[in-house]
Write an enzyme that holds these catalytic residues in place. Structure first.
Site, PDB file in Angstrom:
ATOM      1  N   GLY A 394       0.856  -1.286   0.054  1.00  0.00           N
ATOM      2  CA  GLY A 394      -0.091   0.097  -0.008  1.00  0.00           C
ATOM      3  C   GLY A 394       0.684   1.318  -0.119  1.00  0.00           C
ATOM      4  O   GLY A 394       2.218   1.182  -0.024  1.00  0.00           O
ATOM      5  N   GLY A 396       0.703   5.908   1.110  1.00  0.00           N
ATOM      6  CA  GLY A 396       0.159   6.885   1.712  1.00  0.00           C
ATOM      7  C   GLY A 396       1.007   8.008   1.455  1.00  0.00           C
ATOM      8  O   GLY A 396       1.828   8.133   0.697  1.00  0.00           O
ATOM      9  N   GLY A 397       0.692   9.331   2.362  1.00  0.00           N
ATOM     10  CA  GLY A 397       1.277  10.399   1.932  1.00  0.00           C
ATOM     11  C   GLY A 397       2.758  10.531   2.386  1.00  0.00           C
ATOM     12  O   GLY A 397       3.580  11.075   1.961  1.00  0.00           O
ATOM     13  N   PHE A 398       3.266   9.349   3.036  1.00  0.00           N
ATOM     14  CA  PHE A 398       4.674   9.415   3.618  1.00  0.00           C
ATOM     15  C   PHE A 398       5.421   8.477   2.818  1.00  0.00           C
ATOM     16  O   PHE A 398       6.555   8.663   2.372  1.00  0.00           O
ATOM     17  CB  PHE A 398       4.495   8.481   5.208  1.00  0.00           C
ATOM     18  N   VAL A 401       4.625   1.031   1.448  1.00  0.00           N
ATOM     19  CA  VAL A 401       4.845  -0.084   2.427  1.00  0.00           C
ATOM     20  C   VAL A 401       4.881  -1.238   1.459  1.00  0.00           C
ATOM     21  O   VAL A 401       4.202  -1.735   0.601  1.00  0.00           O
ATOM     22  CB  VAL A 401       3.812  -0.349   3.166  1.00  0.00           C
ATOM     23  N   ASP A 512      -4.810   9.925  15.081  1.00  0.00           N
ATOM     24  CA  ASP A 512      -5.203   9.495  13.552  1.00  0.00           C
ATOM     25  C   ASP A 512      -6.043   8.240  13.590  1.00  0.00           C
ATOM     26  O   ASP A 512      -5.473   7.212  12.888  1.00  0.00           O
ATOM     27  CB  ASP A 512      -4.335   9.625  12.649  1.00  0.00           C
TER      28      ASP A 512
END
Length: 708
Positions: A394, A396-398, A401, A512
């Site tokens: 997956g 995300g903004g970071f 993974v 979060d």
């Protein structure tokens, strides 16, 4: 200074031209200034104190106040009722030492007056065309703002407390707080002292403070001295003595003569003397901007150890010769290693692969003897097949993974931060700082990290069922989550949050919590993940405030989304939203057929009032549900999302209610129920009007990992 009032709003001000200007503002207890002073008039007994409002629409005296502390070397302090939250540090002739930003280039000039008639601090504008506003807001923050004509609004240029080291007594007595220590622990001990509780400090809780390494009279007599701590906000001066006519050298001699004197400092960097005769409280260090040093009394052993460390071994001829030999040996070995490496490279990829496997075995062997470790880049690259797309789990903004597998067969999840993600770097520091040592079956386990060049990666245990949202919001996969599993997931999440809020040594606010941050292991047991936005609360701290709101709309409590105020009750709100999503299989911001503009919270509240709460249950669950358990969970969910944080239960109460069929309070109106959209009449039914909803948007502005 002239103060004018309008509908309870304190406004006003006298410009340098002596002209009176009046204007009304909708801000709690704010003051425009050209020459404002806070302090005591000894003649009349009037003590000028700046206070917050009681509430946003009540200008009565609130619980926060800024006043001049009249004990010791005078300084300003921020209080919540009688509890001290922050202090300015003493006046050094130019500024308050705890506000290094107040330099000669500041837009106003501070001054300090102490005589028989008055004692006060004063701010005067340098530029007469500027409007400045000072206020203590409802969340307990001091704010300086300036008026921008072109934008027709106030611009905040300074506030306090701003970070965790600003919080009073963050590192306890004899502790030293330095925010530049991140991502390591920000608290250290002053020279000659050690943590009172090694265990607490290991868990990054410094509130217990420090104690002398060697108790007794070791700091009194021959051989004792002082060690310098540079660039500090000096300790709390309430119990200190100040003499403005002593030089720094004379200050040292005076302190040395009295065994009760534990430290000294200058008043303005060169002149004056402040001496401490009790505990050293609330000391913090700055990387720059402060010219104040603290000299701490230490015993002969500590002094000798310090001198030994400071002596350069280059002054010793024997050691210099040894250094030359060492350098020569290092050079020869380096040449040999380069030659060996070239030969090895020629032997082909197969042997290199064998070396990689051997290296990973060595790393895996090391892991057996430590909970957290550093992996090298080659190990992680091999484990993830060079970050193959087939191994991608997956993003995300970071960043991304990836799934990986070590040579011992252990599966791992690798969170690789994007090189362009500024927020990712902050998340990385935060996660390493927060959860490296947290152990709970409902928290994802961080195995280690990898830092090489620009690469920054977090290594987690691998959880095969990915995140809760992949099941919850998918019609096909959702059927695999029968009610018993959903209830177990709910209780697991609640226990994980309870551990963070209460049972761990650190009080951690996640900030979060959402379905995508709940990972599921092979047995569908939940584990809370992604601590990049989490915050540590120290001591008895119960709430904090930030100007940079982070998290995901739809899960954020109203006080946090709208005012930046967060506490454990903010996580409780997020848990309530998540609980209603688990029951319904719908996102909070999804549209509903009956009332297409209602979010999930409004929809559940509507059905609860109509006595039709079971209508929200995921259709795939009807054959497996326990009606009593479902209704209990719906009621708990509504209690968690109530509009006012004080009305929401704690996580310990939530865990108890989930596990016991006991009486529960009736839920009050949830947050984000808009009066213009709905009205609740005497028959407990909604009257439909115009509705509005909020979209789910992840906020990507990341704050410092300590206090905002």
């Amino acid at each position: 200074m002239v103060q004018l009032w309008d509908s309870g709003n304190l406004v006003l001000v006298q410009q340098p031209s002596q002209n009176i200007v009046w204007q009304s503002f909708d801000y709690p207890t704010d003051t425009l200034l050209s020459g404002m002073k806070l302090g005591l008039d000894r003649r009349t007994g009037l003590n000028r104190v700046l206070t917050s409002w009681k509430s946003a629409d009540d200008p009565g005296t609130g619980e926060y106040s800024l006043s001049l502390n009249l004990n010791g070397s005078l300084e300003f302090c921020l209080y919540k009722d009688s509890t001290r939250l922050w202090r300015s540090g003493p006046w050094d002739g130019q500024r308050w030492t705890g506000i290094p930003a107040m330099s000669s280039h500041f837009i106003f000039k501070g001054s300090f007056v102490k005589n028989e008639d008055e004692v006060y601090g004063m701010w005067q504008l340098i530029n007469s065309s500027i409007f400045i506003k000072l206020m203590v807001d409802l969340t307990g923050h001091i704010q300086w703002s300036t008026w921008r004509d072109k934008d027709q609004q106030w611009f905040q240029f300074w506030s306090a407390p701003e970070e965790s080291c600003d919080d009073y007594m963050q590192c306890g007595s004899y502790g030293l707080c330095n925010p530049d220590n991140a991502p390591n622990f920000e608290c250290t001990c002053l020279p000659g002292f050690e943590p009172k509780s090694t265990r607490d400090w290991y868990l990054r809780d410094g509130s217990g403070g420090c104690v002398r390494k060697r108790a007794g009279n070791g700091t009194c007599g021959n051989g004792v001295g002082f060690l310098r701590v540079p660039r500090v906000k000096v300790p709390d001066t309430s119990m200190a003595r100040e003499e403005s006519n002593l030089t720094l050298k004379a200050c040292e001699k005076t302190c040395l003569k009295n065994c009760s004197c534990v430290a000294y400092s200058s008043v303005n960097g060169e002149k004056g003397c402040i001496r401490w005769y009790g505990e050293l409280l609330d000391t913090r260090q700055y990387s720059n901007g402060s010219n104040h040093d603290l000299y701490v009394r230490v015993d002969a052993i500590e002094l000798e150890e310090s001198r030994g460390k400071s002596k350069s071994f280059l002054h010793n001829k024997g050691m210099l010769a040894g250094l030359i030999v060492a350098i020569a040996t290092f050079f020869i070995l380096s040449v040999f290693l380069v030659f060996w490496f070239v030969i090895k490279k020629k032997k082909g990829c197969s042997q290199e692969k064998g070396n990689d496997i051997g290296e990973m075995k060595e790393i895996d062997e090391r892991r057996r003897h430590q909970d957290f470790m550093f992996f090298d880049m080659r190990t992680i690259s091999t484990a993830t097949k060079n970050f193959s797309l087939d191994n991608k789990l997956g993003q995300g903004g970071f960043g991304f993974v990836y799934k990986g597998q070590l040579v011992n067969g252990q599966e791992i999840a690798v969170k690789r931060l994007s090189k362009d993600s500024g927020q990712g770097i902050e998340q990385f520091k935060n996660e390493v700082t927060l959860i490296a040592k947290l152990q709970h079956k409902n928290l994802v386990k961080l195995l280690g990290c990898c830092i090489e060049g620009e690469e920054k990666m977090l290594i987690y245990e691998y959880l095969p069922n990915k995140s809760l949202d992949t099941f919850l919001f998918d019609e096909m996969k959702g059927s695999a989550l029968e009610w018993k599993k959903r209830f177990n997931i709910t209780t697991g999440i609640a226990r994980g949050l309870l551990y963070l809020h209460q049972d761990s040594r650190l009080k951690i606010i996640h900030r979060d919590l959402k379905a995508s941050n709940i990972l599921l292991d092979a047995g569908m047991n939940p584990k809370i993940s992604d601590f990049g936005m989490a915050k540590i609360f120290g001591g008895n701290q119960n709430e904090a405030n930030t100007n940079r709101v982070v998290g995901t709309y739809g899960y954020m409590s109203p006080e946090y989304a709208m005012k930046g105020s967060f506490s454990e009750k903010s996580d409780v709100f997020s848990f309530g939203v998540l609980l209603l999503e688990i029951i319904s299989g719908q996102k909070n911001n999804a549209y509903h057929h009956e009332t297409p503009s209602l979010n999930l919270i409004e929809h559940v509240w509507y059905l609860w009032g109509e006595g039709r709460a079971l209508d929200i249950v995921d259709p795939s669950l009807h054959e497996s549900i326990s009606v009593h358990e479902v209704l209990r969970c719906i009621q708990i969910g509504l209690l968690c999302v109530e509009e006012y944080a004080a009305n929401r239960p704690t996580m310990s109460e939530v865990v108890f209610m989930l596990g016991n069929e006991t009486s529960r309070p009736s839920p009050k109106q949830p947050a984000f129920i808009f009066n213009r959209a709905h009205e609740w009449d005497n028959t407990s039914a909604f009257k439909a009007g115009e509705h509005c909803s909020m979209n789910e948007v992840t906020i990507t502005s990341i704050e410092d990992i300590r206090r905002d």
